[in-house]
Structure formats: C-alpha cells, structure tokens
Write an enzyme that holds these catalytic residues in place. Structure first.
Site, mmCIF file in Angstrom:
data_model
loop_
_atom_site.group_PDB
_atom_site.id
_atom_site.type_symbol
_atom_site.label_atom_id
_atom_site.label_comp_id
_atom_site.label_asym_id
_atom_site.label_seq_id
_atom_site.Cartn_x
_atom_site.Cartn_y
_atom_site.Cartn_z
ATOM 1 N N ASP A 37 56.866 23.621 7.950
ATOM 2 C CA ASP A 37 55.609 22.827 7.984
ATOM 3 C C ASP A 37 55.809 21.363 8.367
ATOM 4 O O ASP A 37 54.959 20.715 8.436
ATOM 5 C CB ASP A 37 54.590 23.116 6.973
ATOM 6 C CG ASP A 37 54.914 22.578 5.602
ATOM 7 O OD1 ASP A 37 56.116 21.996 5.532
ATOM 8 O OD2 ASP A 37 54.499 22.597 4.505
ATOM 9 N N GLU A 39 57.235 19.286 6.024
ATOM 10 C CA GLU A 39 57.527 18.428 4.967
ATOM 11 C C GLU A 39 59.107 18.260 4.972
ATOM 12 O O GLU A 39 59.936 18.930 5.474
ATOM 13 C CB GLU A 39 57.239 19.228 3.746
ATOM 14 C CG GLU A 39 56.062 19.328 3.331
ATOM 15 C CD GLU A 39 55.259 20.277 1.988
ATOM 16 O OE1 GLU A 39 56.645 20.577 1.398
ATOM 17 O OE2 GLU A 39 54.330 20.260 1.922
ATOM 18 N N GLN A 97 49.141 -4.872 8.345
ATOM 19 C CA GLN A 97 48.093 -4.861 7.488
ATOM 20 C C GLN A 97 48.571 -5.168 6.204
ATOM 21 O O GLN A 97 48.415 -4.521 5.087
ATOM 22 C CB GLN A 97 47.351 -3.404 7.732
ATOM 23 C CG GLN A 97 46.770 -3.349 8.657
ATOM 24 C CD GLN A 97 45.582 -2.240 8.687
ATOM 25 O OE1 GLN A 97 45.742 -0.960 8.361
ATOM 26 N NE2 GLN A 97 44.186 -2.523 9.068
ATOM 27 N N HIS A 130 57.626 -9.182 7.565
ATOM 28 C CA HIS A 130 56.568 -9.658 8.548
ATOM 29 C C HIS A 130 55.815 -10.896 8.058
ATOM 30 O O HIS A 130 55.523 -12.037 8.771
ATOM 31 C CB HIS A 130 55.528 -8.746 9.133
ATOM 32 C CG HIS A 130 54.467 -9.170 9.964
ATOM 33 N ND1 HIS A 130 54.806 -9.734 11.195
ATOM 34 C CD2 HIS A 130 53.233 -9.174 10.049
ATOM 35 C CE1 HIS A 130 53.557 -10.054 11.940
ATOM 36 N NE2 HIS A 130 52.693 -9.723 11.078
ATOM 37 N N LYS A 195 48.256 -17.832 20.905
ATOM 38 C CA LYS A 195 48.087 -16.656 21.357
ATOM 39 C C LYS A 195 46.710 -15.908 20.875
ATOM 40 O O LYS A 195 46.427 -15.825 19.720
ATOM 41 C CB LYS A 195 49.167 -15.568 20.854
ATOM 42 C CG LYS A 195 49.384 -14.097 21.238
ATOM 43 C CD LYS A 195 50.357 -13.487 20.818
ATOM 44 C CE LYS A 195 50.136 -12.873 19.396
ATOM 45 N NZ LYS A 195 51.479 -12.137 18.873
HETATM 46 C C1 R5P Z 1 52.660 -10.738 15.535
HETATM 47 O O1 R5P Z 1 52.183 -11.002 14.454
HETATM 48 C C2 R5P Z 1 54.125 -10.724 15.108
HETATM 49 O O2 R5P Z 1 54.869 -11.699 15.047
HETATM 50 C C3 R5P Z 1 54.476 -10.319 16.747
HETATM 51 O O3 R5P Z 1 54.452 -11.588 17.780
HETATM 52 C C4 R5P Z 1 53.863 -9.059 17.454
HETATM 53 O O4 R5P Z 1 54.048 -8.060 16.474
HETATM 54 C C5 R5P Z 1 54.772 -8.652 18.883
HETATM 55 O O5 R5P Z 1 54.106 -7.536 19.237
HETATM 56 P P1 R5P Z 1 54.043 -7.468 20.913
HETATM 57 O O6 R5P Z 1 55.665 -7.301 21.100
HETATM 58 O O7 R5P Z 1 53.635 -6.075 21.261
HETATM 59 O O8 R5P Z 1 53.331 -8.511 21.553
#
Ligand code: R5P
Length: 323
Positions: A37, A39, A97, A130, A195
């Site tokens: 399944d 797991e 997140q 991150h 961005k």
């Molecule tokens: C954003 O917060 C991260 O530092 C990256 O810039 C982002 O996740 C890159 O994603 P993508 O290659 O899809 O633009």
C-alpha cells in the site's frame, strides 16, 4: 572517540557514498522497502548498540516518502540502542512555510522539526536552511552549515570574472548574498532585485537597487525550483546593462523543465551543490560537492570538536559520484 556508523536513506545515495568514502568507512546496511500500500518498511542490518549513528537523508522530492524514511530510520536506531542519532539533512524540505503570512496557514517547518525530534534524533546537521530561524524550531542541537565559503572559493578559482557585482534575487536573500559578497573578498558591490510572484511558481522583477552596468553579475540564492527567479533576474540585469550573468544556489530542487529553461536562459553558468541528487545534467550546470564539508562535520561531531575550524583549508571539489 565513539564508534561511528553512517547510514543512508534513499534520497541521495551518491552523496552518502562520497561522504562515507571520505570518512574511510562503508555505509551501514539498511534495507528499505515498501509495503504493497506504499508504506515504508525498514530494517537496519548492522548492530548500532552504543554507536554514534549518522543518517544522511535530504527531505527532497518525493518529500513525504523521504521524510517518513528519515523518521522511521531514526526510530529504528533509537529502539536498537544507538548511543546518539544525528539526522544529517543536507536539504531540509518543508522549509518554505516557516511563518504565517495570512490566517489559517501552517508552520510546516516547525511541524517537521517536531517530528524529527519526536522520532528520537539527538542532533541535526544541515546546510543552508531556507530561513535561518528554522534552526530555533529544534530543541536539540543543530549544526547549520553555510555553503557560501565553498561556492565563493569555487567562483574565485574557476571563473575568470572581473568587475563583479553580487546580486540578491529578492529581499529575503539579501543577507545570504551579502555574506557571499564579503567572502569573495574584493570590496564588491551588492545589488538587490525586487521580485514579486503574480501567481505561485511565477517570478517577475519589479525594480532593482544598485548598479550592474558593464559588470559580471553573480546572483546568489538558496534554492532553484522552476528557475524563474534566476532567469527573470538575469533578463532584468541584462536590460540594466550587466555584461554577463552567473548564478549560484545551494539546493538544486529543479522542478520539471527547470534545467532546460536554465540552459536556454542568458545565464552563463549555474553553480549548485549536490545536497539533492539530480540526474539531468546541462552544459551550464556545475555541481560542487558538499561531501567534504559534511564528512568533516560528522568527524568533528563524533570527536566532540568545535566547528569553528571546519572550513579551514577546505577546497571546493566538483561532484564525482562514487563508483
Ligand atoms: C525564494 O524565497 C527562494 O529563495 C527561491 O528564490 C525560490 O524558491 C526559487 O524558486 P524558483 O526557481 O521557482 O523561482
């Protein structure tokens, strides 16, 4: 010095082999299968009683499977009387997140930290989270290693670049790019792109602070998913007069189509590490190995040494999968 054993989950076996070779050891034996399944089924084949265990597993795609594999391996080691279990997570997934930006959002990065701790990990060794605050989501020791010293050294040694400007592709990356800029060590200028994402996985650059005219720009990011951030950033920099654009990022998440898009983009070279294993190689993609860094960190943890000298004389090497 405690007896040390290194195990690998299924996410990045080539990196785990490189690390164990550098440590002069074979990887510990573990069988990983799936129940019908789906797991995860795991059996640790070597005795780990009173052993200092290191489990190497990036929580990259397939993220849920790789995460469960890590949790179940930690549980198995704990129940088999390992003296200490370190989760070596070169790429820590579920990190995007990490705070609530609207109501009714989870903080998945904290949930995953809780899961790893509850499974029985004693410590975590990871690279370029991150968001640095994720380190504080753990109530166990975390060694959080930056890869910037290795990437900066790689640029210094391999690319004949002059008149450099280091570029943060968004405001969230300014501290990271600035650290990289200082490591390049030539009093270089910094530019920052603004961005925005009109929709998920789509990047647009609105404005820039800094001057890139006539310069070689190096965009510094933590991860590449669709490649949109780097590609749109590169196009914008060229429109603003940059001579050429390079990019580097720690984690090659590489969503489907990303490598092709980067190959067709105006970026000259994209330097990433092997925290995540990927099959598809491109002419423009260079991979620098984090194995020497992680092997040394594992040795230092095992011997109870301070990490402050970790980067001394650590030379960047290209990724070469072990045979
Ligand atoms: C954003 O917060 C991260 O530092 C990256 O810039 C982002 O996740 C890159 O994603 P993508 O290659 O899809 O633009």
């Amino acid at each position: 010095m405690r007896k040390l054993l290194v195990f690998a989950g299924g996410s990045n076996r080539p990196l785990a082999e490189e690390i164990s070779n550098l440590l002069g050891k074979s990887l510990g034996e573990v069988t990983i299968k799936r129940f019908a399944d789906g797991e995860t089924w795991i059996q640790v084949e070597d005795s780990v009683r009173d052993v200092d265990v290191f489990i190497i597993q990036s929580t990259c795609s397939p993220v849920n499977d790789n995460l469960m594999e890590l949790l179940i391996m930690i549980d198995a080691m704990r129940r088999a009387s390992a003296e200490r279990v370190t989760a070596v997570i070169p790429y820590y997934g579920y990190a995007r997140q990490e705070k609530k930006t609207t109501g009714r959002e989870p903080i998945s990065a904290k949930l995953v930290a809780n899961l790893i701790t509850a499974a029985g990990a004693d410590r975590v060794l990871t690279i370029d989270l991150h968001a640095p605050a994720i380190e504080g989501f753990f109530d166990i020791p975390v060694d959080h290693l930056p890869v910037a010293p290795i990437l900066a050294e790689y640029f210094r040694e391999t690319l004949p670049i002059q008149e450099v400007v280091v570029v943060a592709p968004d405001v969230g990356t300014v501290a990271r790019a600035n650290r990289f800029r200082k490591l390049l060590g030539r009093g270089l200028p910094l530019a920052v792109l603004f961005k925005h994402r009109p929709e998920p996985d789509m990047a647009e650059v609105e404005e820039m602070v800094g001057d890139v005219k006539g310069k070689s720009a190096i965009i510094v990011d933590d991860l590449i998913s669709t490649g949109g951030t780097l590609i749109e950033g590169a196009k914008f920099l060229i429109r603003r007069g940059a001579e050429r654009v390079y990019a580097c990022a720690t984690h090659p998440v590489f969503a489907p189509g990303a490598v092709e898009r980067l190959e067709e983009s105006p970026i000259e070279k994209v330097v990433v590490t092997n925290t995540i294993h990927f099959q598809q190689k491109g002419e423009k993609i260079e991979v620098v190995s984090v194995a020497p860094l992680l092997a040394r960190a594992i040795k230092y943890i095992n011997e109870g040494l301070s990490m402050t000298t970790l980067y001394k004389e650590l030379k960047p090497i290209k990724f070469q999968p072990a045979l």
